[in-house]
Design a protein around this motif. Structure first.
Motif, PDB file in Angstrom:
ATOM      1  N   PRO A 149       0.831  -1.211   0.000  1.00 22.91           N
ATOM      2  CA  PRO A 149       0.000   0.000   0.000  1.00 22.91           C
ATOM      3  C   PRO A 149       0.864   1.258   0.000  1.00 22.91           C
ATOM      4  CG  PRO A 149      -0.033  -1.081   2.160  1.00 22.91           C
ATOM      5  CD  PRO A 149       0.672  -2.011   1.235  1.00 22.91           C
ATOM      6  N   VAL A 150       0.575   2.176  -0.919  1.00 21.19           N
ATOM      7  CA  VAL A 150       1.369   3.407  -1.011  1.00 21.19           C
ATOM      8  C   VAL A 150       0.511   4.656  -0.833  1.00 21.19           C
ATOM      9  CG1 VAL A 150       3.187   2.379  -2.414  1.00 21.19           C
ATOM     10  CG2 VAL A 150       1.196   3.358  -3.543  1.00 21.19           C
ATOM     11  N   ILE A 151      -0.795   4.557  -1.093  1.00 19.99           N
ATOM     12  CA  ILE A 151      -1.690   5.705  -0.912  1.00 19.99           C
ATOM     13  C   ILE A 151      -2.979   5.208  -0.272  1.00 19.99           C
ATOM     14  CG2 ILE A 151      -3.075   7.482  -2.060  1.00 19.99           C
ATOM     15  CD1 ILE A 151      -0.974   7.604  -4.253  1.00 19.99           C
ATOM     16  N   GLU A 152      -3.429   5.895   0.761  1.00 24.47           N
ATOM     17  CA  GLU A 152      -4.732   5.632   1.363  1.00 24.47           C
ATOM     18  C   GLU A 152      -5.363   6.966   1.720  1.00 24.47           C
ATOM     19  OE1 GLU A 152      -6.814   3.383   5.186  1.00 24.47           O
ATOM     20  OE2 GLU A 152      -4.767   2.875   4.580  1.00 24.47           O
ATOM     21  N   LYS A 205       0.831  -3.112  10.604  1.00 21.78           N
ATOM     22  CA  LYS A 205       0.783  -1.650  10.562  1.00 21.78           C
ATOM     23  C   LYS A 205       2.119  -0.999  10.911  1.00 21.78           C
ATOM     24  CE  LYS A 205      -4.109  -0.576  11.103  1.00 21.78           C
ATOM     25  NZ  LYS A 205      -5.130   0.124  11.920  1.00 21.78           N
ATOM     26  N   LEU A 206       3.046  -1.765  11.502  1.00 22.83           N
ATOM     27  CA  LEU A 206       4.377  -1.220  11.742  1.00 22.83           C
ATOM     28  C   LEU A 206       5.064  -0.819  10.443  1.00 22.83           C
ATOM     29  CD1 LEU A 206       5.697  -3.743  14.434  1.00 22.83           C
ATOM     30  CD2 LEU A 206       4.982  -1.374  14.812  1.00 22.83           C
ATOM     31  N   LEU A 207       4.606  -1.397   9.319  1.00 19.85           N
ATOM     32  CA  LEU A 207       5.210  -1.098   8.023  1.00 19.85           C
ATOM     33  C   LEU A 207       4.591   0.131   7.369  1.00 19.85           C
ATOM     34  CD1 LEU A 207       5.364  -4.769   6.733  1.00 19.85           C
ATOM     35  CD2 LEU A 207       7.329  -3.332   7.284  1.00 19.85           C
ATOM     36  N   THR A 208       3.587   0.745   7.997  1.00 17.15           N
ATOM     37  CA  THR A 208       2.953   1.931   7.427  1.00 17.15           C
ATOM     38  C   THR A 208       3.981   3.049   7.272  1.00 17.15           C
ATOM     39  OG1 THR A 208       0.851   1.361   8.458  1.00 17.15           O
ATOM     40  CG2 THR A 208       1.129   3.637   7.732  1.00 17.15           C
ATOM     41  N   GLY A 209       4.009   3.660   6.105  1.00 16.71           N
ATOM     42  CA  GLY A 209       4.956   4.745   5.839  1.00 16.71           C
ATOM     43  C   GLY A 209       6.309   4.275   5.353  1.00 16.71           C
ATOM     44  N   CYS A 210       6.534   2.984   5.354  1.00 12.45           N
ATOM     45  CA  CYS A 210       7.807   2.445   4.869  1.00 12.45           C
ATOM     46  C   CYS A 210       7.754   2.325   3.349  1.00 12.45           C
ATOM     47  CB  CYS A 210       8.081   1.075   5.498  1.00 12.45           C
ATOM     48  SG  CYS A 210       9.534   0.240   4.843  1.00 12.45           S
TER      49      CYS A 210
END
Length: 1118
Positions: free
Chosen positions: A796-799, A962-967
């Motif tokens: 996921p890159v955009i939400e 969710k720890l990978l969010t923004g990575c």
């Protein structure tokens, strides 16, 4: 001859919908599309103006296939009115993507793409006068042509011996005479409906029919012209001709009449194609097993070599999309199937492939006594098990011809050592891997013949008869008795060669048909003809148009014959009784009951069922198209398999004429079995053989796999599975649906209920930039959208929340070198996921060395000392050190253990580290410690976990992802060495005792020593075989030490957890490089640790790939 050909073609072509009548558009429905690809050699390729669609017309087949370029999937396959082996001369999109025009000698067709139906509807070919083609002795049509706009037609007719040629409006109200010296062969119109090219045998004339003047005449010199058409910009003529007898393609400049380009015209070489502005011609040249692509500047005459494609067996078609910079080129594989490969026009880099995933079924032989079906295909012989719809390969003696199967035996006719022999083999009915062993070998005759020889065996494989030229060779298999029946005419000359024959069930009589039109019944014991009909008498007295016999079967003591004359019954007293006269019929077959017959009625376009016991016709199964190749009965008289020329086999119920299922055999060696209403059964390796179409959009199988991959429904429809098998499939299917899929759509298939997103402006298919920009449009209305999502390679890159979503908006995403699959979708307020729209971008930016980011969280020391472990913290440190030592690039290692491992600290440190990761990097998150199953939800226990109420100081699986969010890193792996981390099956697998059990410590809050469940083991196997894995919402491959009902073990013998120990072993010793390509992927690591940990713990612990990703990340390379 030409006029007769035109009559037959236009009768078929005008059966479509009226050209200009508006048609109602139905609500888009979900269509299942088997990825059967295109048969034979691709003759013409053409992109639509947007580059979204690619159409392919074969040189040898009347079929046209339509491909969806962004997803690399087959959208539709439909049949033109031209005959087999009639080569097309042009295929072109007129508007995007609504209409195509297909031309071939004597035929012009317009197709409107109708994605809510079967893919396309053929619009009427031009009407000549009141919808009827004029072609009589007094008024003979000599040549015909029509404009792409369907406004004008050109005709040349001979009326009472006088030639008349003119351009007419389609309603015949306007006429422009054409003064011609010779009878033309063909006409072609310019795109602006102003010019017409008149093709004569030795001249081309470009005529301005609106002004009534000749623009250019081109003499043939040594050329004999066959067809001509205007180039895309109208500056040149594209011509098919013969140069001193050799077929060529040529390009002539209209302004000067000069020939500026020549290319050979054959099945192995693609003709040239022009750019939209007529300035560049692209050609391909075969050099050995390679193809060289050239571009010629038509103004300067300079030719530039663009690139070379190695290992391309036959480049039969070429297409160029100038704006996108993509060249499409056909490539034939060893099975004779055409793949279309996409290349960057500048560098020659491969950017994609449109491939047939289905292998053709050539023949089916039914062993009803053994409840098996034998398939013969180009790659070998296979065993079908209809009870579970599974396919396995069996090895049989190479060469020869498979004739029939019965009660675990195969009958094959071959020529080992130069002698014609019959071989009877036994075959096994278990799973794949066995050999059919030859038990009998009977020599029929020594001389081998060049022509094909018919052979026939009785249903129980007791008697065999074969044709040897004009003679009959008869064999009783049990006694190995061979008898030759010599056939001669009255003048002692040899009779006609036998083309078809059959043996009565008792073996006493043989009925033959020969090449001279004779039909004879032979008494084997007496070696005499006891009944016959022959030659002219048969043709005139029985059926006027009799000429060819297509098939014969025995029906008790009678025989039933099918051919061009229709179908007749040859009775015991030698009388030929018509059953369906004057209906050309083919492929006659008999069911195992001996009395139910079926044949293909070519005139009525049905498969006719016949009850021989009661001498009556029963059901007629409609053939929806003319692609039926052959038929055969299944395990009972009510099952009929229909083999299609796309390689599939359809199962029909004979009594109700109901289409039950379609069997497609994949290159992976298994089945895709689909139902007419869109459910299917497929194993995890074969889902690429299925696509889904909704309207003019295509979707990959993974998006609908959870709702549409329903083996329980498919097997129930086929009707051979027992209730225990169906219950097992229902159990795992229901469990899988509850488990969900990170990339699956809503269960609803109604377009009005689910939000749909499209690309308002598609990203390019090829770029050298590190980012790409595109526009998204919400098609279904903003009221259905709660959030908008974009992912690249499942990451996921955009939400965007509802407040930030507009009807049309732009987006920019980072790309990795190589393949970037961009998916866009929306979610509804009640949490349902809408249909994804997909586009694949190939990025050719320079490859940058990737960095590995390892973050290990290990907890051995808990606040509650009762739950302390010995090796969890050590696991994190050991695995981090292993990766750092083995990595061939930079490797950042961060370890968080014991008292440091609080919820706040873990979240903060992980996200701070991963914000620095670049798009090409690899992230490995590792967790070792206790796992807690709370109300069916997994939680990883941190240092301060309260094991009685584990809702604080724990991480759920969703929180871990969710720890990978923004990575930004696109390569992601999560490894969890704890109990209960995987998904639980409906029937749990309990802890199993191991050797030295006292040394082995489980990483769980409690221990249940109950024995393992055998049913759960069986369900696990069924689940892994039948379904693709659940895809990760975070784009990470997730591998766990055990499933949700098992324990993860640690021991002093390993000085680690069993899972960590094996992971380190597989990396350090490189044992996890299963394909020996000097790199280890997440999938290879999963397969290695699953096998090794299972062995190490004696089945007490079985690792699981909890989440998968299509883009398999590499954890280590060297």
């Amino acid at each position: 001859m030409k006029s007769l050909y035109l009559v037959s073609i236009f009768v078929m072509a005008t059966t479509g919908l009226p050209a200009d009548e508006p048609q109602p558009q139905p609500q888009p429905q979900l269509q299942t599309v088997t990825q059967s690809g295109h048969p034979g050699l691709g003759g013409f390729l053409t992109f639509d103006p947007s580059g979204t669609y690619l159409a392919v017309a074969s040189k040898i087949s009347p079929d046209v296939t339509l491909w969806h370029v962004p997803t690399r999937t087959l959208m539709a396959r439909f049949r033109s009115a031209r005959s087999y082996n009639v080569m097309p001369t042009r295929l072109e999109f007129l508007t995007s993507p609504e209409t195509m025009v297909l031309e071939s000698p004597g035929l012009i067709e317009w197709w409107r793409l109708d994605m809510n139906n079967r893919g396309a509807i053929m619009l009427s070919s031009p009407e000549l006068r009141d919808g009827k083609l004029i072609d009589t002795p007094a008024d003979r049509l000599a040549a015909f042509g029509a404009s792409q706009s369907r406004k004008w037609k050109a005709m040349s007719r001979v009326i009472d011996g006088v030639q008349h040629s003119a351009v007419f409006s389609m309603d015949d109200k306007v006429q422009h005479p054409l003064p011609l010296d010779m009878m033309p062969d063909q006409f072609g119109f310019s795109h602006d409906d102003r010019l017409v090219v008149i093709v004569e045998s030795f001249a081309l004339k470009v005529w301005d029919f609106t002004a009534g003047k000749l623009v250019r005449e081109i003499k043939g010199e040594n050329l004999s012209f066959q067809s001509a058409d205007f180039s895309p910009a109208g500056k040149n003529l594209m011509v098919q001709a013969r140069d001193q007898g050799s077929p060529i393609h040529a390009l002539f400049r209209i302004s000067s009449g000069e020939r500026i380009l020549t290319a050979p015209d054959n099945l192995q070489t693609a003709p040239f194609v022009l750019s939209a502005d007529d300035k560049t011609a692209y050609t391909c040249q075969q050099q050995g097993q390679s193809v060289v692509i050239h571009a010629k500047d038509l103004d300067s005459g300079r030719t530039q070599q663009l690139f070379t494609v190695p290992d391309n067996a036959a480049a039969t078609a070429l297409a160029v999309h100038s704006e996108m910079g993509i060249i499409a080129l056909t490539s034939n594989d060893y099975f004779g199937q055409t793949a279309i490969k996409l290349y960057d026009a500048e560098s020659g880099a491969a950017v994609g492939e449109l491939r047939n995933h289905i292998e053709a079924v050539n023949n089916l032989f039914v062993d009803s006594a053994n409840k098996r079906i034998i398939e013969n295909s180009n790659s070998g012989t296979y065993l079908w098990n209809p009870e579970v719809a599974e396919r396995s390969q069996i090895s049989i003696v190479a060469g020869g011809q498979l004739v029939m199967a019965h009660n675990g035996r195969l009958l094959k006719w071959g020529t080992p050592l130069g002698k014609r022999t019959v071989m009877v083999s036994t075959y096994a009915t278990q799973e794949s891997g066995h050999t059919a062993e030859v038990k009998q070998r009977i020599e029929l005759y020594k001389d081998t013949l060049n022509q094909p020889n018919p052979i026939f065996a009785t249903p129980e494989m007791s008697f065999v008869a074969a044709g040897d030229g004009a003679d009959i060779v008869w064999c009783e298999l049990k006694s190995k008795t061979v008898k030759r029946l010599t056939r001669k005419n009255k003048d002692d000359s040899p009779s006609g060669q036998i083309t078809k024959l059959a043996v009565s069930d008792d073996g006493e009589r043989v009925l033959i048909a020969d090449a001279e039109g004779s039909i004879e019944r032979w008494n084997v014991a007496e070696s005499v003809v006891d009944a016959s009909v022959s030659g002219p008498w048969y043709k005139s007295a029985v059926y006027e148009n009799a000429s060819s016999v297509y098939g014969i079967v025995a029906a008790g003591n009678d025989f039933v014959i099918a051919g061009e004359f229709g179908v007749s019954r040859f009775t015991d007293d030698g009388t030929a009784i018509p059953i369906q006269p004057l209906n050309p019929s083919a492929s006659i077959v008999r069911a195992a009951d001996g009395t139910t017959l079926a044949w293909i009625n070519l005139r009525q376009k049905v498969i006719q069922i016949y009850d021989a016991a009661n001498s009556k016709l029963t059901t007629a199964i409609p053939m929806t198209d003319s692609s039926v190749m052959s038929i055969t009965f299944g395990l009972n008289p009510n099952e009929l398999y229909v083999l299609k020329d796309d390689g599939s086999a359809e199962l029909w119920h004979a009594d109700s004429a109901q289409h039950v299922a379609t069997f497609a055999t994949t290159r992976a060696g298994s089945f895709i079995v689909s139902t007419p209403d869109g459910f299917y059964k497929s194993d995890r390796e074969s889902t690429e053989g299925i696509g889904f179409r909704v309207g003019s959009d295509m979707f990959l199988a993974e998006q609908f796999d959870v709702s549409r991959n329903r083996p329980d429904i498919v097997l129930e429809r086929i009707g051979h599975a027992d209730e225990e098998t169906l219950d097992a499939y229902r159990t795992v299917t229901q469990w899988r649906q509850k488990r969900g899929n990170g990339n699956s759509t809503s269960g609803s298939l109604n377009a009005a209920e689910i939000p749909k997103i499209s690309f308002a402006e598609r990203p390019p298919s090829l770029t050298r930039d590190a980012t790409v920009r595109f526009s998204i449009h919400v098609d279904s209305g903003l009221e259905f959208v709660e959030s908008l999502h974009v992912s690249v390679n499942h990451v996921p890159v955009i939400e965007l929340p509802k407040s930030q979503v507009s009807e049309t908006q732009s987006a920019t995403v980072d790309l990795v070198s190589g393949t970037n699959r961009i998916d866009v979708w929306a979610e509804t307020p009640d949490g349902r996921r809408g249909w994804k729209t997909t586009h694949i971008v190939t990025c050719q930016k320079p490859v940058v060395q990737a960095r590995t980011w390892f973050i290990g969280i290990g907890v051995s020391d808990y606040d509650d000392d009762e739950h302390d472990l010995r090796y969890a913290a050590k696991d994190a440190a050991d695995l981090g050190a292993t990766l750092k030592n083995l990595s061939n690039g930079p490797c950042e290692v961060q370890i968080i253990t014991d008292k440091q491992a609080t919820h706040a600290t873990v979240v903060k440190r992980v996200q701070e580290s991963l914000r620095r990761a670049a798009v090409q990097d690899l992230v490995v998150l590792f967790f070792a410690g206790h796992g807690v199953a709370e109300d069916g939800e997994y939680r990883f226990a941190l240092h301060g976990c309260d094991f009685d109420q584990p809702d604080v100081e724990t991480l759920t699986f969703e929180q871990i992802e969710k720890l990978l969010t923004g990575c930004k890193a696109r390569n992601r792996i999560i490894l969890i060495d704890s109990c209960h981390a995987g998904d639980s099956l409906p029937v749990g697998i309990r802890r199993q005792q191991t050797d030295n059990a006292a040394e082995v410590i489980p990483r769980a809050a409690s221990i249940d020593p109950a024995p393992p469940s055998a049913s759960a083991v069986s369900l696990r196997k069924l689940l892994l075989q039948s379904f693709a894995g659940v895809l990760s919402k975070s784009g990470a491959a997730v591998i766990t030490a055990s499933d949700g009902s098992q324990y993860a073990l640690e021991s002093a013998r390993w000085k680690n957890g069993a899972f960590t120990y094996v992971v380190r072993e597989g990396l350090t010793d490189r044992k996890a490089d299963l394909n020996e390509d000097q790199q280890i992927t997440a999938e290879e690591l999963h397969r290695y640790v699953t096998q090794r940990v299972t062995e190490l713990t004696q089945g007490a612990q079985i690792p699981q790939q909890k989440r998968e990703t299509e883009f398999d990340p590499v954890i280590l390379k060297w």
